[in-house]
Design a protein around this motif. Structure first.
Motif, mmCIF file in Angstrom:
data_model
loop_
_atom_site.group_PDB
_atom_site.id
_atom_site.type_symbol
_atom_site.label_atom_id
_atom_site.label_comp_id
_atom_site.label_asym_id
_atom_site.label_seq_id
_atom_site.Cartn_x
_atom_site.Cartn_y
_atom_site.Cartn_z
ATOM 1 N N ASP A 219 31.878 14.065 -8.563
ATOM 2 C CA ASP A 219 33.225 14.559 -8.308
ATOM 3 C C ASP A 219 34.254 13.475 -8.014
ATOM 4 O O ASP A 219 35.367 13.499 -8.560
ATOM 5 C CB ASP A 219 33.203 15.591 -7.170
ATOM 6 C CG ASP A 219 32.448 15.113 -5.938
ATOM 7 O OD1 ASP A 219 32.028 13.941 -5.903
ATOM 8 O OD2 ASP A 219 32.267 15.915 -5.007
ATOM 9 N N MET A 220 33.935 12.496 -7.184
ATOM 10 C CA MET A 220 34.949 11.519 -6.811
ATOM 11 C C MET A 220 35.324 10.627 -7.989
ATOM 12 O O MET A 220 36.497 10.312 -8.199
ATOM 13 C CB MET A 220 34.465 10.657 -5.633
ATOM 14 C CG MET A 220 35.576 9.804 -5.027
ATOM 15 S SD MET A 220 35.233 9.219 -3.356
ATOM 16 C CE MET A 220 33.914 8.044 -3.638
ATOM 17 N N GLY A 221 34.347 10.227 -8.790
ATOM 18 C CA GLY A 221 34.644 9.374 -9.934
ATOM 19 C C GLY A 221 35.257 10.119 -11.095
ATOM 20 O O GLY A 221 36.019 9.548 -11.871
ATOM 21 N N LEU A 222 34.946 11.398 -11.241
ATOM 22 C CA LEU A 222 35.437 12.177 -12.372
ATOM 23 C C LEU A 222 36.783 12.839 -12.065
ATOM 24 O O LEU A 222 37.784 12.609 -12.741
ATOM 25 C CB LEU A 222 34.408 13.246 -12.752
ATOM 26 C CG LEU A 222 34.759 14.118 -13.951
ATOM 27 C CD1 LEU A 222 34.796 13.298 -15.229
ATOM 28 C CD2 LEU A 222 33.751 15.257 -14.092
ATOM 29 N N ILE A 223 36.798 13.644 -11.006
ATOM 30 C CA ILE A 223 38.001 14.407 -10.684
ATOM 31 C C ILE A 223 39.014 13.551 -9.935
ATOM 32 O O ILE A 223 40.219 13.605 -10.206
ATOM 33 C CB ILE A 223 37.628 15.657 -9.870
ATOM 34 C CG1 ILE A 223 36.643 16.522 -10.672
ATOM 35 C CG2 ILE A 223 38.876 16.455 -9.489
ATOM 36 C CD1 ILE A 223 35.930 17.565 -9.847
ATOM 37 N N GLY A 224 38.513 12.723 -8.994
ATOM 38 C CA GLY A 224 39.411 11.959 -8.139
ATOM 39 C C GLY A 224 40.026 10.746 -8.795
ATOM 40 O O GLY A 224 40.911 10.110 -8.194
ATOM 41 N N THR A 225 39.610 10.408 -10.011
ATOM 42 C CA THR A 225 40.231 9.278 -10.711
ATOM 43 C C THR A 225 40.664 9.679 -12.121
ATOM 44 O O THR A 225 41.845 9.698 -12.435
ATOM 45 C CB THR A 225 39.287 8.060 -10.769
ATOM 46 O OG1 THR A 225 38.116 8.372 -11.535
ATOM 47 C CG2 THR A 225 38.876 7.623 -9.375
#
Length: 588
Positions: A219-225
């Motif tokens: 989630d952090m690497g895909l959605i958050g960036t």
């Protein structure tokens, strides 16, 4: 019919029409600025159109499609192509090692995809993977030459119309799942709501430039960036996780050379930079362009933040740019975040009282807790007694519950866990709104969240609640040779005990040195927490299992320890191997 800006696919289409030559994504191919590949919004749209056309022509509209490509431009195009085709994207690590293969097999068995998008060099490995007892799904190579040629020409729009906000866009598997994976089903509306929330939080800036090295499989690497940059319309610079881990200074150098204003990393990355970046690698480094530095995905440690600030303040780093945050895949991503430009919120609480589940201020034997900010507008946060369901007051520790448009629909093909996790109702509020049970412990102070630990990770010893991350922090600071540690509960002959596993740098040591190191670690834990671990297992660096986002997999470490398969034992350089299996609490 939904508005064009109601989904990320609609936003990409609009950006390709109105700002076709605006830079969208750039890849540092070797981790440096010497080789930079760049795509505009028109480039991205053409390649994603080609992917979508291939999926539709092979009958995969509406299918689940595993996306297991290498981080980079074609990964982004594969993601958007899947969404444009009306399919559901399932991000997964490429099968590059044994653990990744095992994880991928479990994901394939759970989601039973119609196709896999990946690099052609993994074709043989995918051919041997069956989904749900059936034949292996079709592999569509992201580096296929016909696909590349199609991306260079116009591809007609999808004949089956735009995707709907209520459609399932993504199945996000938790980063530590292996044997019994849980895939979180996220709709296009979930993704958009989270991007809106983060966008409102950081505001609009004409000159924003982003940078990420995070794996795009969670989630952090895909959605958050990636998704956030597309939603906001600002360029995102990308490098692979391997390039960062090999030389953490590359992250800082890229910030300098490209005048990056926003980036994100888990706690361990800040510590890695503070500990390992050499002065010669900092020549010319200037971090003054940073305005938003998100830190999340694991307990946020004040000592780490202080070490990073002290090391890089002279290089233009300003602590007010730091944004501690809290989130989880079940809520799409973001749940809370500190307001930009404000000081860190830190509470020093009595260590003994915290172990009993109470928050009491202290100046003596205390532990610092870093605030993770407040929930965005339109979301509600509660702290609830996990046993009774009673909503707790400020300063009382309980389970964090969340309600809002970012909360996912549930787990893929798991109705019972979906009901118990996504449909909680506090005591006395029957028939009202339902909440997501996060499984995380924390408390609220004037609306700000302070996370204290994970319910499943609590160590209950002699009637006291001990948080494993607190013990790990003690071990990590006890001796300069400790690289990383993990603490977990272990059932002894009559009661729960604590076991510590520590990765040790400079592993060539005598038995006397190893015994002394082990003793110092045990003594440090006993002095700070009032309990003595049953054993301290010393291993080589790289032994402790981690998730894709760098979090410690405590359950996996405990299971490997119990089964005697953890490995990595340090062997004295002058004597026979240590009999670590003879320590108290270790089963042969």
């Amino acid at each position: 019919m939904s508005r064009p800006d109601a989904t990320l696919t609609g936003i990409l289409g609009a950006r390709a029409r109105f700002t076709p030559h605006h830079p969208a994504f750039r890849l540092l191919a070797d981790g440096t600025s010497h080789r930079v590949a760049s795509w505009t919004y028109r480039d991205l749209k053409r390649y994603s159109d080609a992917v979508a056309a291939r999926l539709r022509s092979q009958g995969h509209s509406g299918d689940r499609v595993v996306l297991a490509g290498q981080p980079g431009l074609r990964f982004v195009a594969g993601l958007m192509g899947i969404l444009q085709a009306g399919a559901t994207a399932v991000p997964a690590f490429p099968p590059t090692n044994r653990r990744a293969v095992a994880r991928l097999r479990s994901i394939l068995a759970d989601c039973v995809p119609g196709a896999i998008l990946a690099d052609s060099r993994h074709e043989r490995r995918f051919a041997g993977m069956a989904a749900g007892g059936e034949r292996a799904p079709r592999l569509i190579p992201l580096d296929d030459e016909p696909l590349s040629k199609a991306a260079g020409s116009h591809v007609p729009a999808a004949p089956d119309g735009p995707v709907r906000p209520t459609d399932t866009a993504l199945i996000q598997y938790s980063s530590g799942s292996t044997g019994d994976p849980k895939g979180v089903e996220l709709t296009h509306a979930n993704l958009m709501s989270n991007c809106h929330a983060i966008g409102r939080h950081i505001g609009a800036e004409d000159d924003r430039v982003g940078l990420t090295w995070l794996p795009p499989y969670h989630d952090m690497g895909l959605i958050g960036t990636i998704m956030l940059a597309l939603h906001g319309g600002w360029p995102l610079l990308m490098m692979t996780p391997e390039h960062f881990v090999q030389q953490p200074a590359r992250w800082l150098q890229a910030i300098t050379e490209h005048r990056v204003t926003i980036t994100v990393a888990p706690n361990f990355a800040f510590q890695l930079c503070a500990d390992t970046v050499d002065e010669e690698d900092l020549a010319g480094v200037d971090l003054s362009s940073l305005r938003h530095v998100f830190c999340g995905s694991e307990p946020i440690v004040l000592d780490t933040l202080n070490a990073f600030r002290e090391r890089f303040a002279a290089r233009g780093y300003r602590e007010e740019t730091l944004i501690p945050c809290y989130g989880l895949a079940e809520a799409t991503l973001l749940v809370t975040a500190k307001a930009p430009g404000t000081p860190l919120s830190v509470e020093w609480v009595d260590r003994e009282e915290l172990s009993r589940g109470r928050v009491v201020g202290a100046e003596g034997d205390s532990v610092p807790l870093v605030g993770c900010g407040r929930a965005p507008e339109g979301h509600e946060l509660l702290v609830v007694d996990p046993d009774s369901g009673r909503v707790l007051a400020d300063g009382e520790i309980g389970e964090v519950w969340v309600h809002g448009p970012g909360v996912a629909a549930g787990y893929h093909r798991k109705p019972d866990p979906t009901r118990s996790t996504f449909a909680a109702t506090p005591a006395g509020r029957a028939g009202q709104r339902r909440y997501l049970r996060t499984g995380d412990l924390g408390y609220l102070r004037d609306g700000e969240l302070f996370v204290t630990g994970r319910m499943s990770g609590l160590l209950v010893v002699a009637g006291r609640n001990l948080y494993p991350q607190d013990i790990e922090r003690t071990v990590d600071r006890a001796h300069r040779s400790v690289h990383r540690s993990v603490a977990f509960g272990y059932r002894g002959a009559s009661e729960e005990q604590i076991v510590v596993v520590a990765e040790v740098r400079d592993s060539r040591r005598t038995r006397v040195e190893l015994d002394a190191l082990r003793g110092s670690l045990l003594a440090a834990v006993a002095a700070e927490h009032g309990v003595r671990p049953a054993g301290a297992h010393l291993v080589r660096v790289g032994t402790i299992p981690l998730t894709t986002s760098g979090k410690i997999r405590r359950a996996a470490a405990r299971e490997a320890y119990r089964e005697g398969t953890l490995g990595g034992d340090l062997v004295p350089c002058d004597l026979a191997p240590c009999d670590l299996a003879g320590e108290p609490g270790h089963e042969r």
